[in-house]
Design an enzyme around this catalytic site. Structure first.
Site, PDB file in Angstrom:
ATOM      1  N   HIS A 103       7.524   3.019   4.961  1.00  0.00           N
ATOM      2  CA  HIS A 103       6.000   2.490   4.810  1.00  0.00           C
ATOM      3  C   HIS A 103       5.769   1.973   3.562  1.00  0.00           C
ATOM      4  CE1 HIS A 103       2.155   2.655   6.416  1.00  0.00           C
ATOM      5  NE2 HIS A 103       1.866   2.925   5.063  1.00  0.00           N
TER       6      HIS A 103
ATOM      7  N   ASP B  13       3.173   0.327   1.487  1.00  0.00           N
ATOM      8  CA  ASP B  13       1.611  -0.274   1.399  1.00  0.00           C
ATOM      9  C   ASP B  13       1.756  -1.459   0.822  1.00  0.00           C
ATOM     10  OD1 ASP B  13       0.226   2.166   2.825  1.00  0.00           O
ATOM     11  OD2 ASP B  13       1.519   3.273   1.471  1.00  0.00           O
TER      12      ASP B  13
ATOM     13  N   ASP C 232      -0.600   4.643   9.676  1.00  0.00           N
ATOM     14  CA  ASP C 232      -1.269   4.902   8.585  1.00  0.00           C
ATOM     15  C   ASP C 232      -2.594   4.788   8.668  1.00  0.00           C
ATOM     16  OD1 ASP C 232      -1.094   6.568   6.224  1.00  0.00           O
ATOM     17  OD2 ASP C 232      -0.848   4.983   4.954  1.00  0.00           O
TER      18      ASP C 232
ATOM     19  N   HIS D  94      -4.673  -1.570   4.961  1.00  0.00           N
ATOM     20  CA  HIS D  94      -5.354  -0.305   5.238  1.00  0.00           C
ATOM     21  C   HIS D  94      -5.551   0.688   3.823  1.00  0.00           C
ATOM     22  CE1 HIS D  94      -0.961   0.890   6.057  1.00  0.00           C
ATOM     23  NE2 HIS D  94      -1.400   1.856   5.082  1.00  0.00           N
TER      24      HIS D  94
HETATM   25 ZN    ZN Z   1      -0.192   3.243   4.254  1.00  0.00          ZN
END
Ligand code: ZN
Length: 904
Positions: free
Chosen positions: A226, A228, A338, A537
């Site tokens: 994941h 970001d 997430d 996000h």
């Molecule tokens: Zn995230």
């Protein structure tokens, strides 16, 4: 025989260490290690031009975000011929191994997810070898607790038999401790003990003969990192995290043919394609082989409360279009592990984009009420349904170890109707994704007593199996409210305002380009993608570091300026929204049809002011000298809007126990105190507009100027506000105690609305003490209601009859400068007969948010179409051109449609 369990387990741990140490049977230092830097993020080619000097073990490197390039030379001795040789490099940083211009893999160490080893050659030739290492002075989550430091740089011979033995032992050792079957645990303890004494690998092989029970849970495992898209590091570093992570995972795919790795976010693929042709070619080959698995269908993993409906549609439009063009197929699941809550319109938007499956795990973080299911049918606001799955490990960063495998089996909430679940494993962000050790554990978990029956599958294979399960599935209806991180509706107000303005400006630019027949597709594409990126996000919610907001504020300004340039300038008022309007524009009263050209008309009304009372045909508002609103009467119904003085600016203690920028803690709403009264006010009036400007100081060091405005014919009282904000851990809200009694308040959400309770009767009600909403919120009883409109704020609360809008926060982490300085925002109060639907609140919120645009006159044929619609006397007698009108309407519709994926 003498046995004592803890003593035995301590010996198992020691044996495990010994086995691990034997994986590298021979180790040599490198002959020469040179270093250059500190420098910025540069290409490998540019790094070849640097001046290099000798580097020392123990040497430290900095500051944060600096880069260093190493050159290492080593000699493979004759006796290593034909053996696999690895580099062992530890530097408490995010490093990457390069070989002659190609990135080989990540070497991230010191922050968890240790990856100090990289294969140099599978079959060594004796003689010299040379490689480069790029060292980034940052850690898994951005800033490091201690500086980068060169701790190890050696070459070593890898022993595959020792590696296998170590993992055979390690998996069984973990199972002995964690299994809830004491009989099996006893057998494992006994046999592992015998192995420690005899060191006979066949003892372990025999244990692996113990297969699953017939009813074992079926677990699909998929590797993931994941990453970001920005968070505790800037966008520029994200690209390097991707290079390090993807290169490592591509290497592992060669060694583990069963390995499947899911990667979301078209934007991240696009960066690789644009900037690293070699890696892109490798990646595409693994996609074709089915090992590198594109998932998600969106441009980035966006926040799923704050972007407009149009933006969410574009996330899927641009995401699916990219996946279809580059890989020949669209994604079938929305992958969003997430994001901080999910609007109830997502199932419809997903379906329109060809997606029928949804994955998250975030709601496992809920504080008040845990989700009741891991697998269910999610029914959206319009009745659209998608198959939803929350991986029961409650993480997208599983280490794929024995405790996680057992947790899945133990905690899965839907055993009574489902036999399968998904495990998403691998370190995210700077962790580099799954490790070889994880892949080894999963190999051993395929069919082993006590563990779920585990196989690596693609997300699509998993959802296909889930969908094929017979029987009924629970149905969950409406928004998936996240009982956490309620501050993200308000943090980083300038970024949120920029997003709202960007969304509106791009809408206008597209509309005006369509009616003018200008081909602005390339520029609109570019600007939309730049906006979609800001909706990641951790960017739009306000949970990133300062560097990220410096980029975001610059990019959002570019988006608005770019859209405005497409709209053009002039002096013709054009109404770019789908509702007719009559209002003051640049000092004149203008009437315009929906999507039409305005013309100057006489107002049917004028506005008057006497003392601090403002009045027009619809409203009579009385202000107090302190800047509060004493009364707002809706003249049509004769109803007073307020139960007590409104426009009450309130300051709250806002120092969450954790997650500073993310959270508004429950206690915060108990600490409200009124802001100091206004110091002075000035009145400006004309027959079309009255404005009273109040000046006040605010909190410890802030100041606020608020202009209360009432226009002729207007149904809303506006509060246009500028603030110089200098507070610390303080939340600013505005409160309107409304004379309306209702158990639910309604809030606009993307392409829809959500009703939430105005009371704390149950834990589910209490959890919604601060909620997201877009351009309006409304409290209505039978026959009468009051709406509060907002031009850029997204955080609301309503308890009883008190409706509040969150205006500003002042959190200090992860951005110590968050929200300091100048802000501009506006809200408006609007009492109405009937409910919000009959009262046209959606239209009024659109008018409040999108002023008429002064631009060059649109083309004659469109003016003709529009003129007929607005029955302009100037254009009377001219026939409406149906063909022209329908042409631009369908053009606009097509460009907006999520199914228009093949158009460019
Ligand atoms: Zn995230």
């Amino acid at each position: 025989m003498i046995r004592e369990t803890e003593y035995t387990r301590a010996r198992f741990a020691q044996t495990s260490d010994r086995l691990r140490e034997s994986v590298y049977s021979a180790v040599r230092p490198v002959d020469e290690l040179l270093v250059a830097g500190p420098i910025d993020r540069i290409s490998w080619a540019d790094a070849q031009e640097l001046d290099y000097r000798p580097a020392e073990l123990g040497e430290r490197f900095g500051p944060l975000w600096a880069t260093f390039w190493f050159r290492l030379r080593a000699t493979v001795p004759a006796e290593w011929r034909g053996r696999r040789v690895d580099l062992l490099f530890a530097s408490n940083s995010e490093a990457a191994l390069w070989d002659d211009g190609r990135i080989v893999q990540g070497l991230n160490t010191g922050g968890g997810g240790e990856r100090p080893d990289a294969m140099l050659t599978a079959s060594a030739e004796p003689g010299p070898l040379e490689r480069q290492v790029e060292l980034a002075c940052s850690g898994l989550f951005g800033a490091m607790s201690s500086p980068a430091e060169l701790r190890r740089c050696e070459i070593a011979v890898f022993d595959p038999a020792a590696w296998k033995l170590h993992h055979d032992f390690e998996t069984l050792r973990a199972l002995e401790v964690a299994t809830n079957d004491p009989a099996w645990s006893g057998v494992l303890r006994d046999e592992l003990h015998r192995f420690c004494n005899e060191r006979d690998p066949s003892i372990l092989d025999a244990l692996y003969e113990h297969g699953n029970a017939a009813h074992a849970h079926d677990l699909a495992a998929i590797g993931h990192a994941h990453i970001d898209t920005a968070w505790l590091w800037p966008l520029a570093e994200t690209y390097r995290k991707m290079l390090r992570t993807f290169s490592s995972q591509l290497r592992y795919m060669d060694d583990y043919p069963e390995y499947r790795f899911a990667c979301s976010q078209a934007q991240q693929y696009a960066w690789i394609k644009e900037r690293n042709a070699d890696l892109w070619t490798e990646l595409c080959a693994k996609v074709a082989q089915g090992q590198f698995v594109p998932v998600g269908g969106t441009w980035v993993e966006p926040d799923c409360n704050l972007p407009s409906g149009e933006s969410l549609v574009r996330q899927f439009l641009h995401g699916q279009r990219f996946f279809e063009r580059e890989f020949g197929r669209r994604c079938r699941e929305f992958w969003s592990p997430d994001a901080f809550g999910y609007t109830g319109q997502l199932p419809q938007i997903m379906r329109e984009a060809g997606i029928t499956r949804f994955l998250t795990q975030k709601l496992s973080w809920n504080r008040f009420n845990k989700p009741e299911h891991h697998t269910f049918t999610w029914r959206g606001d319009d009745g659209s349904e998608v198959l939803a799955h929350f991986p029961p490990a409650d993480t997208y960063n599983s280490e794929a170890n024995v405790p996680d495998l057992l947790k899945v089996q133990r905690d899965f909430l839907d055993h009574d109707h489902s036999r399968t679940s998904l495990l998403v494993f691998g370190y995210g962000d700077g962790g580099g994704g799954p490790t070889r050790a994880m892949l080894e554990t999963l190999r051993r978990a395929r069919d082993l007593q006590g563990l779920p029956r585990t196989a690596q599958r693609t997300s699509e294979e998993f959802f296909d199996a889930l969908e094929a399960e017979p029987g009924e599935r629970p149905i969950v209806v409406g928004e998936l409210y996240f009982e956490y991180h309620r501050g993200v509706y308000t943090s980083q107000g300038r970024t949120k305002r920029g997003n709202r303005r960007g969304e509106q400006a791009l809408h206008d630019a597209e509309f005006l380009s369509c009616v003018r027949g200008n081909d602005a597709r390339a520029e609109l594409d570019r600007l939309w993608k730049l906006l979609l990126l800001q909706q990641f996000h951790d960017i739009l919610p306000g949970s990133s570091i300062r560097l990220v907001y410096e980029d975001a504020e610059r990019d959002l300004a570019e988006i608005e300026a770019g859209a405005n340039a497409l709209c053009g300038e002039g002096d013709t008022p054009v109404n770019t929204i789908g509702f007719p309007r009559r209002e003051v524009v640049a000092g004149e009263f203008v009437e315009a049809p929906a999507y039409g050209i305005g013309r100057v008309v006489e107002a049917d009304d004028s506005v008057r002011v006497e003392g601090l009372t403002l009045e027009n045909a619809h409203l009579r508002a009385t202000l107090a000298e302190d800047g509060t609103l004493l009364s707002l009467v809706d003249k049509a119904t004769g109803r007073e809007s307020l139960k007590a003085p409104g426009n009450r600016l309130e300051l709250y203690d806002d120092d969450p126990v954790a997650w500073d920028a993310w959270d508004i803690d429950p206690y915060t709403l108990e600490t409200g105190r009124p802001a100091a009264p206004a110091d002075s006010h000035t009145v400006a009036s004309s027959p079309l507009r009255v404005e009273i400007a109040f000046v006040r100081s605010l909190g410890e060091a802030s100041s606020l100027v608020q202009t209360v405005r009432l226009d002729a014919e207007s149904r809303r009282l506006e509060f246009r506000t500028t603030v110089d904000w200098r507070e610390s851990h303080t939340l600013l809200k505005v409160c309107f105690p409304l004379d309306v009694h209702a158990p639910n308040a309604t809030y606009e959400m993307p392409f829809g609305y959500a009703e939430r309770p105005t009371h704390y009767s149950t834990s589910w009600d209490r959890a919604r003490y601060e909620v997201p909403g877009h351009r309006w919120a409304d409290l209505s009883e039978h026959g009468f209601g009051v709406a509060l409109l907002s031009d850029s704020k997204y955080g609301w609360s309503c308890y009883g009859h008190e409706l509040r809008l969150s205006l500003l926060r002042s959190t200090k982490s992860p951005d110590p400068e968050a929200d300091m300085g100048e802000h501009e925002f506006a809200y408006a109060l609007l009492p109405h007969r009937g409910g919000w639907r009959e009262a046209g609140i959606v239209a009024e919120a659109a008018r409040f948010n999108v002023p008429m645009r002064l631009t060059a006159p649109p083309p004659v044929e469109w003016r003709r179409a529009c003129g007929s619609a607005c029955r302009s006397p100037r254009l009377a007698g001219r026939m409406r051109s149906r063909t022209t009108a329908s042409r631009w309407k369908s053009r606009a519709a097509r460009s907006r449609s999520p199914t228009g994926l093949t158009s460019s």
